[in-house]
Design a protein around this motif. Structure first.
Motif, PDB file in Angstrom:
ATOM      1  N   VAL A 104       0.846  -1.203   0.000  1.00  0.00           N
ATOM      2  CA  VAL A 104       0.000   0.000   0.000  1.00  0.00           C
ATOM      3  C   VAL A 104       0.880   1.251   0.000  1.00  0.00           C
ATOM      4  O   VAL A 104       0.595   2.223  -0.709  1.00  0.00           O
ATOM      5  CB  VAL A 104      -0.957  -0.007   1.206  1.00  0.00           C
ATOM      6  CG1 VAL A 104      -1.733   1.311   1.292  1.00  0.00           C
ATOM      7  CG2 VAL A 104      -1.926  -1.176   1.107  1.00  0.00           C
ATOM      8  N   LEU A 105       1.949   1.238   0.785  1.00  0.00           N
ATOM      9  CA  LEU A 105       2.877   2.371   0.757  1.00  0.00           C
ATOM     10  C   LEU A 105       3.450   2.547  -0.648  1.00  0.00           C
ATOM     11  O   LEU A 105       3.555   3.678  -1.151  1.00  0.00           O
ATOM     12  CB  LEU A 105       4.003   2.155   1.767  1.00  0.00           C
ATOM     13  CG  LEU A 105       5.123   3.210   1.754  1.00  0.00           C
ATOM     14  CD1 LEU A 105       4.578   4.605   2.035  1.00  0.00           C
ATOM     15  CD2 LEU A 105       6.220   2.846   2.763  1.00  0.00           C
ATOM     16  N   ALA A 106       3.802   1.449  -1.299  1.00  0.00           N
ATOM     17  CA  ALA A 106       4.332   1.536  -2.667  1.00  0.00           C
ATOM     18  C   ALA A 106       3.310   2.171  -3.605  1.00  0.00           C
ATOM     19  O   ALA A 106       3.657   2.997  -4.461  1.00  0.00           O
ATOM     20  CB  ALA A 106       4.720   0.144  -3.163  1.00  0.00           C
ATOM     21  N   LEU A 132      -8.233   3.197  -4.782  1.00  0.00           N
ATOM     22  CA  LEU A 132      -9.371   2.353  -4.411  1.00  0.00           C
ATOM     23  C   LEU A 132      -8.915   0.916  -4.164  1.00  0.00           C
ATOM     24  O   LEU A 132      -9.388   0.255  -3.231  1.00  0.00           O
ATOM     25  CB  LEU A 132     -10.437   2.394  -5.507  1.00  0.00           C
ATOM     26  CG  LEU A 132     -11.173   3.730  -5.659  1.00  0.00           C
ATOM     27  CD1 LEU A 132     -12.077   3.708  -6.886  1.00  0.00           C
ATOM     28  CD2 LEU A 132     -11.984   4.057  -4.416  1.00  0.00           C
ATOM     29  N   GLY A 133      -7.985   0.439  -4.984  1.00  0.00           N
ATOM     30  CA  GLY A 133      -7.451  -0.903  -4.770  1.00  0.00           C
ATOM     31  C   GLY A 133      -6.717  -1.013  -3.446  1.00  0.00           C
ATOM     32  O   GLY A 133      -6.805  -2.029  -2.752  1.00  0.00           O
ATOM     33  N   SER A 139      -9.056  -3.058   3.706  1.00  0.00           N
ATOM     34  CA  SER A 139     -10.289  -3.560   4.314  1.00  0.00           C
ATOM     35  C   SER A 139     -10.199  -5.066   4.552  1.00  0.00           C
ATOM     36  O   SER A 139     -10.719  -5.578   5.550  1.00  0.00           O
ATOM     37  CB  SER A 139     -11.500  -3.223   3.437  1.00  0.00           C
ATOM     38  OG  SER A 139     -11.535  -4.014   2.262  1.00  0.00           O
ATOM     39  N   VAL A 140      -9.525  -5.768   3.651  1.00  0.00           N
ATOM     40  CA  VAL A 140      -9.332  -7.209   3.827  1.00  0.00           C
ATOM     41  C   VAL A 140      -8.417  -7.476   5.022  1.00  0.00           C
ATOM     42  O   VAL A 140      -8.664  -8.382   5.827  1.00  0.00           O
ATOM     43  CB  VAL A 140      -8.755  -7.832   2.543  1.00  0.00           C
ATOM     44  CG1 VAL A 140      -8.377  -9.295   2.772  1.00  0.00           C
ATOM     45  CG2 VAL A 140      -9.757  -7.722   1.400  1.00  0.00           C
ATOM     46  N   HIS A 194       0.192  -4.130 -11.301  1.00  0.00           N
ATOM     47  CA  HIS A 194      -0.005  -5.553 -11.580  1.00  0.00           C
ATOM     48  C   HIS A 194      -1.479  -5.938 -11.521  1.00  0.00           C
ATOM     49  O   HIS A 194      -1.815  -7.109 -11.484  1.00  0.00           O
ATOM     50  CB  HIS A 194       0.804  -6.397 -10.592  1.00  0.00           C
ATOM     51  CG  HIS A 194       2.273  -6.168 -10.702  1.00  0.00           C
ATOM     52  ND1 HIS A 194       3.099  -6.930 -11.491  1.00  0.00           N
ATOM     53  CD2 HIS A 194       3.066  -5.210 -10.144  1.00  0.00           C
ATOM     54  CE1 HIS A 194       4.341  -6.476 -11.405  1.00  0.00           C
ATOM     55  NE2 HIS A 194       4.351  -5.437 -10.593  1.00  0.00           N
ATOM     56  N   ARG A 195      -2.350  -4.930 -11.484  1.00  0.00           N
ATOM     57  CA  ARG A 195      -3.780  -5.192 -11.557  1.00  0.00           C
ATOM     58  C   ARG A 195      -4.212  -4.984 -12.999  1.00  0.00           C
ATOM     59  O   ARG A 195      -3.729  -4.108 -13.689  1.00  0.00           O
ATOM     60  CB  ARG A 195      -4.567  -4.240 -10.648  1.00  0.00           C
ATOM     61  CG  ARG A 195      -4.180  -4.332  -9.188  1.00  0.00           C
ATOM     62  CD  ARG A 195      -5.012  -3.389  -8.335  1.00  0.00           C
ATOM     63  NE  ARG A 195      -4.521  -3.419  -6.968  1.00  0.00           N
ATOM     64  CZ  ARG A 195      -4.018  -2.367  -6.321  1.00  0.00           C
ATOM     65  NH1 ARG A 195      -3.952  -1.197  -6.925  1.00  0.00           N
ATOM     66  NH2 ARG A 195      -3.587  -2.479  -5.090  1.00  0.00           N
TER      67      ARG A 195
END
Length: 235
Positions: A104-106, A132-133, A139-140, A194-195
């Motif tokens: 997330v920091l990346a 958003l991702g 959240s997970v 990578h999404r």
């Protein structure tokens, strides 16, 4: 000189009129100067309240401000996982969780670099989806705490919803090809790259120094963006 972040104070302080508890109850935020840094400080508390203070903000500054909301989301998640024990050790010592948090920091650093790269088309094509991702991933990691509306984590679903509404309100933009992003920022990598539309590809694990950077910023009360500005949040 007192910054707006400092004026807003510790968001976890229940007596703070600008803390998460007060914002969740509908308190307004001071407008500040409207600079990018001030907008990011406001979004760290509430995108909704920030928009009320600054209803006319251009897309670039709005995207940059949303990094502040995800900064808070990451900090809330880290704070929760530090206090949680799994397999007889703090959850933040589990390699998978450390890697996911550093990812997330990346993503946040990638978004900040893209917004500084002066190509709004590419930024609009990646930054909303990346942020958003990142919030989805956090959240997970929160697990069932995401659904509980009491305690310190109760603000997370509020930030999640407000960030989603704010970014979706910018309108839809075609996804930026990863090649365009890499052309602007050679050598930069993050989970957001990578999404794809077909789902998730497994991103490479973050470098060890990024994991160290994450925890250094958290314990040192520094923002999770390129500025590393000091924050009033208690670790």
């Amino acid at each position: 000189m007192t910054t707006l972040d400092q004026l807003l104070g510790d968001p976890y302080d229940a007596a703070n009129p600008y803390g998460f508890a007060a914002i969740g109850a509908g308190a307004a935020l001071p407008a500040g100067s409207g600079t990018g840094e001030d907008l990011r400080a406001l979004y760290r508390r509430s995108p909704r309240a920030a928009r009320a203070a600054h209803p006319a903000v251009d897309d670039r500054r709005r995207l940059g401000a949303a990094i502040g909301a995800v900064d808070s989301g990451l900090r809330i998640t880290l704070r929760h996982l530090r206090a949680r024990r799994l397999y007889d050790r703090p959850a933040t010592e589990i390699p998978y969780l450390r890697s996911a948090l550093a990812g997330v920091l990346a993503d946040l650093l990638l978004c900040d670099r893209l917004l500084a790269a002066a190509d709004l088309r590419v930024a609009r094509g990646l930054v909303p989806q990346a942020l958003l991702g990142a919030m989805d991933g956090l959240s997970v990691l929160l697990g069932s705490r995401f659904y509980i509306r009491v305690g310190e984590q109760a603000i997370f679903p509020v930030l999640f919803r407000e960030t989603q509404d704010d970014l979706l309100a910018l309108g839809t933009a075609g996804p930026a090809p990863v090649t365009d992003v890499r052309a602007l920022l050679p050598g930069v990598d993050a989970p957001a790259l990578h999404r794809d539309r077909g789902g998730w590809r497994t991103p490479p694990g973050p470098a060890a120094d990024l994991v160290d950077d994450l925890f250094d910023r958290y314990h040192g009360n520094r923002s999770f963006d390129l500025s590393r500005r000091p924050l009033p949040d208690r670790p």
